[in-house]
Design an enzyme around this catalytic site. Structure first.
Site, short mmCIF file in Angstrom:
data_model
loop_
_atom_site.label_atom_id
_atom_site.label_comp_id
_atom_site.label_asym_id
_atom_site.label_seq_id
_atom_site.Cartn_x
_atom_site.Cartn_y
_atom_site.Cartn_z
N THR A 139 22.18 25.34 -32.37
CA THR A 139 21.60 26.68 -32.41
C THR A 139 20.60 26.83 -33.53
O THR A 139 20.67 26.11 -34.54
CB THR A 139 22.74 27.72 -32.61
OG1 THR A 139 22.17 29.01 -32.86
CG2 THR A 139 23.60 27.35 -33.81
N GLU A 141 20.63 29.28 -35.45
CA GLU A 141 21.29 30.03 -36.52
C GLU A 141 21.64 29.15 -37.72
O GLU A 141 21.91 29.67 -38.81
CB GLU A 141 22.52 30.75 -35.98
CG GLU A 141 22.17 31.83 -34.97
CD GLU A 141 23.33 32.75 -34.64
OE1 GLU A 141 24.09 33.09 -35.56
OE2 GLU A 141 23.45 33.13 -33.47
N TYR A 164 30.32 30.99 -38.04
CA TYR A 164 29.84 30.34 -36.81
C TYR A 164 28.70 29.37 -37.12
O TYR A 164 28.78 28.18 -36.79
CB TYR A 164 29.37 31.38 -35.79
CG TYR A 164 28.45 30.79 -34.74
CD1 TYR A 164 28.88 29.75 -33.91
CD2 TYR A 164 27.14 31.23 -34.60
CE1 TYR A 164 28.04 29.18 -32.96
CE2 TYR A 164 26.29 30.67 -33.65
CZ TYR A 164 26.74 29.64 -32.83
OH TYR A 164 25.90 29.08 -31.91
N LYS A 168 28.48 25.19 -36.93
CA LYS A 168 27.50 24.46 -36.13
C LYS A 168 26.66 23.55 -37.02
O LYS A 168 26.33 22.42 -36.63
CB LYS A 168 26.62 25.43 -35.35
CG LYS A 168 27.31 26.12 -34.19
CD LYS A 168 27.81 25.15 -33.12
CE LYS A 168 26.69 24.54 -32.32
NZ LYS A 168 27.20 23.68 -31.20
#
Length: 338
Positions: A139, A141, A164, A168
Site C-alpha cells: 500500500t 500508506e 496498519y 505493511k
C-alpha cells in the site's frame, strides 16, 4: 498449455477476488486461493467460478506454517501473489495485534515456504523454479502522509503512521530482505486507494452508498479535506499481472490512478449519482454529516506511477468519474453486499 500453479492468498477479499476473476479470464494459470475467510473474506466474491477447472479454494490461515508448507510441498507452486492482509486502519487502532500477526508473521511464513521450495541455497534457485515469482501486494500508506503537493515514488522514505501501515511496511521490508539476503525472486507493488466491486462495506465508498440508501447520516471524518489517489480495482489487476510477469526481481512498482479527490468530493459525487440513478424526495447530500477525525489520519496520498508506466507499459483506463459510476451501479444491483 501453461501449467503454472499460483498460490493466491486473500483471494476472497476485495482486490484478491477481482484478480482471481481477471486471472481466470486472461491466463491459463491454475489458481489456488488460500483464505481464512475472516470478516473481510467472502465467498460471494468468487461466485460464478466454482466450476472453473483452474480454480481451487483452500480455507486456511497464512500464519499456519504447517499448512502453508504442506501446500507448497503438495502443489509445487511456481508463483505466489500475496494479497492477504488486515487492511482497515480503524481496526488497527483498536486491535493492532491481529495486524502484526497477519501482515508480518503471515508474510514471513509464506516467504519461508517459498524459500524452502524454490531455493537450493541462498542465491541458488532450483532449476525447475527458475521462473518462480513472489509478488507482494502492499500500500501507499507505508510512505506516511503528504502535504498539499508532491507524490510518492518508489524512492520515498517509509514513514508509516498507523499500526496498519506499520505492519505493511514491516512486511515490505521482510520481502526486500529475502531478495537481498537469499536471492528469493520477489517483486513488490504499492498501490493507492482501490475502489470498485466486492469492496468490504466498512470502507469509505461502500459506507457512503450504504448510509445514503438507508437514509442515515453519511459520516465524513474531520472537514472532509483529506485527499486520496483513487485507483479502480480492475485497473489495479492489470498492473498486478504486469508486475508478476514482467517486473524486475527485487524491484518495487507504485500503482496509482492519478485521480486525487477529497473525501467530501467523493461523498458529493456519489450523492449526485444516486440522485440520478435512485432518486428520492430530498437530495442525498443533505445526509452528509461531519464526525470527529480519527487518530493519525494521514492528510493526503498521491502516487507517481511513472516507473510501472515506462517499464511495464501499464496505464489506468478509468478516471474517477467513470469508475465511480460503474461502482455505484454495481452496488445498486448488489445491495446485499452493503
Amino acid at each position: 498449455m501453461n501449467n503454472n500453479k499460483v498460490l493466491l492468498t486473500g483471494g476472497a477479499g476485495f482486490i484478491g477476488s477481482n484478480y482471481v476473476h481477471y486471472a481466470l479470464q486472461n491466463t491459463n494459470d491454475s489458481i489456488f486461493v488460500l483464505d481464512k475467510l475472516t470478516y473481510a473474506g467472502d465467498l460471494k466474491n468468487l461466485e460464478g467460478i466454482d466450476a472453473h477447472s483452474n480454480y481451487h479454494f483452500i480455507k486456511g490461515d497464512i500464519c499456519d506454517a504447517a499448512l502453508v508448507e504442506s501446500l507448497f510441498e503438495e502443489h509445487q507452486f511456481s508463483k505466489v501473489i500475496h494479497f492477504a492482509a488486515e487492511s482497515h486502519v480503524d481496526n488497527s487502532i483498536t486491535g493492532p495485534g491481529t495486524f502484526v500477526q497477519t501482515n508480518i508473521v503471515g508474510t514471513f511464513t509464506l516467504l519461508q515456504a517459498a524459500y524452502k521450495t524454490w531455493m537450493e541455497a541462498p542465491n541458488t534457485v532450483k532449476n525447475e523454479f527458475e521462473h518462480a515469482r513472489f509478488l507482494h501486494i502492499s500500500t501507499d500508506e507505508v510512505y506516511g502522509t503528504l502535504g498539499k503537493t508532491g507524490e510518492f515514488t518508489e524512492k520515498t522514505p517509509y514513514a508509516p503512521n498507523s499500526p496498519y501501515s506499520a505492519s505493511k511496511a514491516s512486511s515490505d521490508f521482510l520481502v526486500r530482505s529475502y531478495f537481498h539476503t537469499y536471492g528469493l525472486p520477489v517483486v513488490t507493488t504499492n498501490c493507492s486507494n482501490n475502489y470498485g466491486p466486492h469492496q468490504h462495506k466498512e470502507k469509505l465508498i461502500p459506507t457512503i452508498i450504504r448510509k445514503a440508501l438507508a437514509g442515515e447520516p453519511i459520516p465524513i471524518y474531520g472537514d472532509g479535506k483529506n485527499v486520496r489517489d483513487w485507483l479502480y480495482v480492475k485497473d489495479h489487476c492489470t498492473g498486478i499481472h504486469l508486475a508478476l510477469e514482467k517486473g524486475r526481481l527485487g524491484e518495487t512498482y507504485n500503482i496509482g490512478g492519478k485521480n486525487e479527490r477529497e473525501n467530501l468530493y467523493i461523498a458529493h459525487t456519489i450523492c449526485d449519482l444516486l440522485d440520478r440513478l435512485k432518486p428520492k424526495e430530498s437530495p442525498y447530500k443533505e445526509q452528509i454529516s461531519f464526525v470527529s477525525d480519527r487518530p493519525g489520519h494521514d492528510f493526503r496520498y498521491a502516487i507517481d506511477a511513472t516507473k510501472i508506466e515506462n517499464e511495464l507499459g501499464w496505464q489506468a483506463k478509468e478516471n474517477f468519474e467513470s469508475g465511480i459510476e460503474k461502482t455505484v451501479q454495481w452496488y445498486l444491483k448488489n445491495t446485499d453486499r452493503l
